[in-house]
Scaffold this motif. Structure first.
Motif, PDB file in Angstrom:
ATOM      1  N   ASP A   1       0.830  -0.957  -0.207  1.00 48.30           N
ATOM      2  CA  ASP A   1       0.042   0.096   0.175  1.00 48.30           C
ATOM      3  C   ASP A   1       0.879   1.322   0.034  1.00 48.30           C
ATOM      4  N   VAL A   2       0.399   2.065  -0.765  1.00 47.00           N
ATOM      5  CA  VAL A   2       1.023   3.441  -0.906  1.00 47.00           C
ATOM      6  C   VAL A   2      -0.089   4.542  -0.249  1.00 47.00           C
ATOM      7  N   ASN A   3       0.478   5.390   0.744  1.00 44.12           N
ATOM      8  CA  ASN A   3      -0.452   6.262   1.161  1.00 44.12           C
ATOM      9  C   ASN A   3      -0.229   7.596   0.520  1.00 44.12           C
ATOM     10  N   LEU A   4      -1.240   7.919  -0.225  1.00 45.88           N
ATOM     11  CA  LEU A   4      -1.144   9.178  -0.885  1.00 45.88           C
ATOM     12  C   LEU A   4      -2.175  10.527  -0.269  1.00 45.88           C
ATOM     13  N   LEU A   5      -1.550  11.543  -0.165  1.00 46.90           N
ATOM     14  CA  LEU A   5      -2.366  12.681   0.406  1.00 46.90           C
ATOM     15  C   LEU A   5      -2.150  13.579  -0.747  1.00 46.90           C
ATOM     16  N   VAL A   6      -3.517  14.008  -1.116  1.00 46.57           N
ATOM     17  CA  VAL A   6      -3.741  15.253  -1.955  1.00 46.57           C
ATOM     18  C   VAL A   6      -4.077  16.404  -1.030  1.00 46.57           C
ATOM     19  N   ILE A   7      -3.369  17.502  -1.229  1.00 47.41           N
ATOM     20  CA  ILE A   7      -3.487  18.949  -0.723  1.00 47.41           C
ATOM     21  C   ILE A   7      -3.673  19.672  -1.787  1.00 47.41           C
ATOM     22  N   PHE A   8      -5.083  20.358  -1.570  1.00 51.88           N
ATOM     23  CA  PHE A   8      -5.094  21.435  -2.717  1.00 51.88           C
ATOM     24  C   PHE A   8      -6.036  22.833  -2.434  1.00 51.88           C
ATOM     25  N   TYR A   9      -5.978  23.926  -3.118  1.00 47.57           N
ATOM     26  CA  TYR A   9      -6.803  25.019  -2.790  1.00 47.57           C
ATOM     27  C   TYR A   9      -7.641  24.793  -4.047  1.00 47.57           C
ATOM     28  N   SER A  10      -8.919  25.241  -3.724  1.00 53.52           N
ATOM     29  CA  SER A  10      -9.855  25.585  -5.030  1.00 53.52           C
ATOM     30  C   SER A  10     -10.729  26.384  -4.449  1.00 53.52           C
ATOM     31  N   ARG A  11     -11.102  27.593  -5.496  1.00 50.51           N
ATOM     32  CA  ARG A  11     -12.134  28.475  -4.986  1.00 50.51           C
ATOM     33  C   ARG A  11     -13.391  28.222  -5.869  1.00 50.51           C
ATOM     34  N   SER A  12     -13.209  27.877  -6.992  1.00 48.44           N
ATOM     35  CA  SER A  12     -14.237  27.497  -7.944  1.00 48.44           C
ATOM     36  C   SER A  12     -14.712  26.142  -8.014  1.00 48.44           C
ATOM     37  N   GLY A  13     -13.808  25.105  -7.811  1.00 50.35           N
ATOM     38  CA  GLY A  13     -14.075  23.933  -7.795  1.00 50.35           C
ATOM     39  C   GLY A  13     -13.422  23.225  -8.745  1.00 50.35           C
ATOM     40  N   LEU A  14     -12.566  23.826  -9.799  1.00 48.82           N
ATOM     41  CA  LEU A  14     -11.734  23.256 -10.883  1.00 48.82           C
ATOM     42  C   LEU A  14     -10.528  22.553 -10.341  1.00 48.82           C
ATOM     43  N   THR A  15      -9.696  23.012  -9.708  1.00 46.82           N
ATOM     44  CA  THR A  15      -8.767  22.502  -9.021  1.00 46.82           C
ATOM     45  C   THR A  15      -9.166  21.132  -8.005  1.00 46.82           C
ATOM     46  N   GLU A  16     -10.114  21.495  -7.295  1.00 44.32           N
ATOM     47  CA  GLU A  16     -10.743  20.468  -6.495  1.00 44.32           C
ATOM     48  C   GLU A  16     -11.161  19.070  -7.478  1.00 44.32           C
ATOM     49  N   ARG A  17     -11.756  19.425  -8.501  1.00 47.56           N
ATOM     50  CA  ARG A  17     -11.989  18.260  -9.673  1.00 47.56           C
ATOM     51  C   ARG A  17     -10.802  17.407  -9.981  1.00 47.56           C
ATOM     52  N   LEU A  18      -9.790  18.262 -10.110  1.00 47.88           N
ATOM     53  CA  LEU A  18      -8.546  17.667 -10.445  1.00 47.88           C
ATOM     54  C   LEU A  18      -8.001  16.868  -9.552  1.00 47.88           C
ATOM     55  N   ALA A  19      -7.967  17.550  -8.143  1.00 48.21           N
ATOM     56  CA  ALA A  19      -7.378  16.747  -7.189  1.00 48.21           C
ATOM     57  C   ALA A  19      -8.049  15.379  -6.927  1.00 48.21           C
ATOM     58  N   VAL A  20      -9.506  15.545  -7.180  1.00 47.05           N
ATOM     59  CA  VAL A  20     -10.486  14.022  -6.962  1.00 47.05           C
ATOM     60  C   VAL A  20      -9.750  13.169  -7.894  1.00 47.05           C
ATOM     61  N   LEU A  21      -9.652  13.654  -9.082  1.00 42.60           N
ATOM     62  CA  LEU A  21      -9.037  12.662 -10.061  1.00 42.60           C
ATOM     63  C   LEU A  21      -7.779  12.039 -10.076  1.00 42.60           C
ATOM     64  N   VAL A  22      -6.865  13.091  -9.579  1.00 41.16           N
ATOM     65  CA  VAL A  22      -5.404  12.626  -9.031  1.00 41.16           C
ATOM     66  C   VAL A  22      -5.758  11.304  -8.325  1.00 41.16           C
TER      67      VAL A  22
END
Length: 185
Positions: free
Chosen positions: A3-24
């Protein structure tokens, strides 16, 4: 290491970076990783956010859906993906504040971890490639082993498409593979 533990830390104001974070994160799951998604908190005064209904609404929704990043999350992670809006030439202040907090862990702790950066445009907006470069540079200075944006993650237009979404998944898969390789040596 299975298992690899992956942490995705992001900042999103409108939701676009959020969507890409979810897809990563989705790409990492496809590669067998355990994931945590965390959203950096806003640093602007509340009255500024409240004056913009769309910003306030998205911020409130994301606060309910994502915890703020904690140092414990970074300690848990083998690999970390950092996402920021495509701010021409710089890392967003919100993610910058999170990186300053993470710096307190020290290079000896972070040097055993892989990290990567992504922006809401993967560098396609004028000046946004500088934001991506600056974020990668900051990760190196913190001591992370860094994964550049995979070539097939390429240059995505500022308006996300299904192809852009697959590029984000590829980024997550490659980061997970790097984390696995680093921990099997």
């Amino acid at each position: 290491m299975d298992d690899v533990n992956l942490l995705v830390i992001f900042y999103s104001r409108s939701g676009l970076t959020e969507r890409l974070a979810v897809l990563v994160a989705e790409g990492a799951i496809q590669e067998g990783a355990k994931i945590r998604l965390r959203r950096s908190r806003d640093v602007m005064p509340e009255e500024v956010i409240a004056a913009d209904e769309a910003w306030r609404s998205e911020r409130d929704r994301m606060h309910k859906e994502y915890a703020a990043p904690r140092l414990e999350d970074v300690a848990w992670a083998d690999v970390v993906a950092f996402g920021t809006p495509a701010v021409p030439g710089s890392v967003g202040a919100e993610l910058g504040a999170t990186l300053s907090q993470i710096a307190t862990l020290g290079k000896e702790s972070l040097g055993r971890k892989a990290a990567t950066a992504f922006t809401s445009s993967y560098g396609a907006l004028a000046g946004a490639e500088l934001a991506l470069s600056e974020l990668q540079s900051r990760l190196l200075r913190l001591g992370f082993v860094t994964l550049p944006v995979p070539e097939e993650a390429g240059i995505a237009p500022s308006v996300a498409s299904l192809q852009d979404y697959e590029r984000a998944r590829v980024h997550g898969r490659k980061l997970t593979a790097l984390g696995r390789a680093l921990h099997t040596r």
